[in-house]
Write a protein that holds these residues in place. Sequence first.
Motif, mmCIF file in Angstrom:
data_model
loop_
_atom_site.group_PDB
_atom_site.id
_atom_site.type_symbol
_atom_site.label_atom_id
_atom_site.label_comp_id
_atom_site.label_asym_id
_atom_site.label_seq_id
_atom_site.Cartn_x
_atom_site.Cartn_y
_atom_site.Cartn_z
ATOM 1 N N TYR A 78 4.456 -1.762 0.004
ATOM 2 C CA TYR A 78 3.211 -2.385 0.473
ATOM 3 C C TYR A 78 3.432 -3.889 0.600
ATOM 4 O O TYR A 78 4.028 -4.521 -0.280
ATOM 5 N N LEU A 80 1.298 -7.175 0.610
ATOM 6 C CA LEU A 80 -0.046 -7.565 0.189
ATOM 7 C C LEU A 80 -0.257 -9.058 0.403
ATOM 8 O O LEU A 80 0.652 -9.866 0.177
ATOM 9 N N LEU A 88 -4.424 -5.580 1.832
ATOM 10 C CA LEU A 88 -3.278 -4.811 2.298
ATOM 11 C C LEU A 88 -2.957 -5.241 3.721
ATOM 12 O O LEU A 88 -3.790 -5.105 4.622
ATOM 13 N N LYS A 91 1.774 -1.166 5.268
ATOM 14 C CA LYS A 91 2.269 -0.101 4.404
ATOM 15 C C LYS A 91 3.489 0.488 5.095
ATOM 16 O O LYS A 91 3.413 0.919 6.247
ATOM 17 N N SER A 93 6.102 3.426 4.822
ATOM 18 C CA SER A 93 6.355 4.690 4.128
ATOM 19 C C SER A 93 7.588 5.412 4.655
ATOM 20 O O SER A 93 8.030 6.388 4.045
#
Length: 183
Positions: A78, A80, A88, A91, A93
């Motif tokens: 993440y 931030l 946020l 992200k 993944s």
Amino acid sequence: MNSTDIKLQSPQVEGYIGNVFTILLSLAVIIVLIVLLIRFLSRKNRLWQGNKSMRTLGGMAVGQNKSLQVVEVGDVVYVLGIGDDVTLIDKISDPEQVANLNVLLRQEHQDPVLPIPASLKSWLKNVTDRNKKQQEIALRDDHEEDHNTANFHELLHAKLERQSDRRARMDQLLNNDDTKEER
């Protein structure tokens, strides 16, 4: 100023420059040691945090009380935004992108410490050798000055004794002349 005044001031100035250089060199060594200690402790901290499921990969200040932080939770990274609140930004993944990001961040933290060039080492050696020679010369000069001072004291004492002998002879001659005149 005559030439002897300049010669007398020159070793003092060179000694002063040598002392300033030594202080600056010591300060540089201390700063390098502090940087190395900080890097060592940060690596140690990462090793201790390595077993946790959540870890901070890095961060960057973007303003007063505002920063970007990269945090890994499990297999997800993440990005931030930290300020008055936490936002946020992104992200990540995809396992391939997470692996690439981890490799990039590890390389960034593993910058090798630059070795001291041979020319700098030889220059430092020359400076320290020159300082040692100046100290030896100063000690030798102090010894000669002490010897000269002792010789001066002996010479002064001898001159004063001769002077007192001359005075006694002058008094004696004057007394002899006075007695001859009285007769």
